[in-house]
Scaffold this active site. Structure first.
Site, PDB file in Angstrom:
ATOM      1  N   TYR A  73      -0.893  -0.805 -37.808  1.00 53.09           N
ATOM      2  CA  TYR A  73      -1.787  -0.923 -36.643  1.00 53.09           C
ATOM      3  C   TYR A  73      -1.393   0.257 -35.662  1.00 53.09           C
ATOM      4  O   TYR A  73      -2.129   0.992 -35.308  1.00 53.09           O
ATOM      5  CB  TYR A  73      -1.652  -2.285 -36.068  1.00 53.09           C
ATOM      6  CG  TYR A  73      -2.322  -2.226 -34.659  1.00 53.09           C
ATOM      7  CD1 TYR A  73      -3.880  -2.557 -34.603  1.00 53.09           C
ATOM      8  CD2 TYR A  73      -1.802  -2.180 -33.420  1.00 53.09           C
ATOM      9  CE1 TYR A  73      -4.618  -2.559 -33.474  1.00 53.09           C
ATOM     10  CE2 TYR A  73      -2.522  -2.346 -32.256  1.00 53.09           C
ATOM     11  CZ  TYR A  73      -3.900  -2.439 -32.376  1.00 53.09           C
ATOM     12  OH  TYR A  73      -4.639  -2.404 -31.190  1.00 53.09           O
ATOM     13  N   SER A  89      -5.459   2.075 -27.866  1.00 52.33           N
ATOM     14  CA  SER A  89      -4.624   0.860 -27.476  1.00 52.33           C
ATOM     15  C   SER A  89      -3.259   1.388 -26.781  1.00 52.33           C
ATOM     16  O   SER A  89      -2.862   2.573 -27.242  1.00 52.33           O
ATOM     17  CB  SER A  89      -4.194  -0.153 -28.732  1.00 52.33           C
ATOM     18  OG  SER A  89      -3.129  -0.808 -28.575  1.00 52.33           O
TER      19      SER A  89
END
Length: 218
Positions: free
Chosen positions: A82, A69
């Site tokens: 995250y 990501s």
């Protein structure tokens, strides 16, 4: 200090009745201190499948494509858990790429921005449960938290189709000279170099300004 000792320390703080201290832990690491070692955060760090397949990959001089990501390059408030897993994946991809180079295995990492997947619906549910369980967190973080709670709506509205990522993976697997990293989506292609070029204090100021703008637009 191991993970059990950390969680024991966190619960000891809670036993003292300091709800704000509990809320601060929740805000900083999205309640992951309170998860079992093999749940949530720890699950995100596992690359056991890739490791298990390494003998076959060596024989075939195969390829590895990790999907990370753009959160592996910078971190937004309240997404520490995250982002930590995505930063870790950046390191894993770098290590695999260097270690497996003598075996002829090429390793690439995709860094997509927002993708239209179930993650946004799950994030909505997670945030609602968090506010019910620890009401003090809303008072502690105020408008910044409120603005971040709206990001799933933006993700659902602006995210790219998963098929686009799948198509890129297929292309990377077939490329003669695959790159080490691929930014995927306009948001990732814009934000990764933007935050890489900015000094940290300016990046922090930009994020803080963005949160204020989002909070006012609610």
């Amino acid at each position: 200090m191991n993970s059990d000792e950390i969680r024991a320390l966190s619960f000891a703080t809670m036993d003292d009745g300091e709800e704000l201290a509990r809320a601060e832990i929740y805000g900083l690491l999205a309640r992951l201190w309170f998860s079992p070692p093999d749940d949530e955060l720890m699950q995100q760090f596992k690359v056991a499948v890739t490791q298990a397949l390494l003998p076959l990959l060596r024989k075939a001089r195969g390829r590895i494509v990790f999907v990370g990501s753009y959160s592996g390059r910078f971190t937004f408030p309240f997404l520490g858990g995250y982002a930590a897993s995505k930063h870790a994946l950046e390191a894993v991809a770098d290590a695999f790429r260097l270690e497996l180079r003598p075996s002829g295995i090429k390793v690439s990492l995709l860094e997509p921005g927002a993708i239209k997947t179930e993650i946004w619906r799950k994030a909505d549910g997670h945030h609602e449960a968090l506010l019910r369980e620890v009401p003090a967190i809303e008072a502690l973080y105020g408008d910044s938290l409120a603005a971040m709670l709206d990001t799933p709506k933006l993700g659902k509205a602006t995210g790219i189709a998963p098929a686009r990522v799948g198509k890129l993976i297929a292309g990377v697997l077939q490329a003669r000279f695959p790159r080490a990293r691929y930014a995927v989506g306009l948001d990732a292609k814009a934000m990764i170099p933007f935050f890489w070029l900015l000094p940290t204090f300016l990046a922090d100021a930009v994020i803080a300004l963005g949160l204020r703008v989002l909070a006012r637009s609610r």
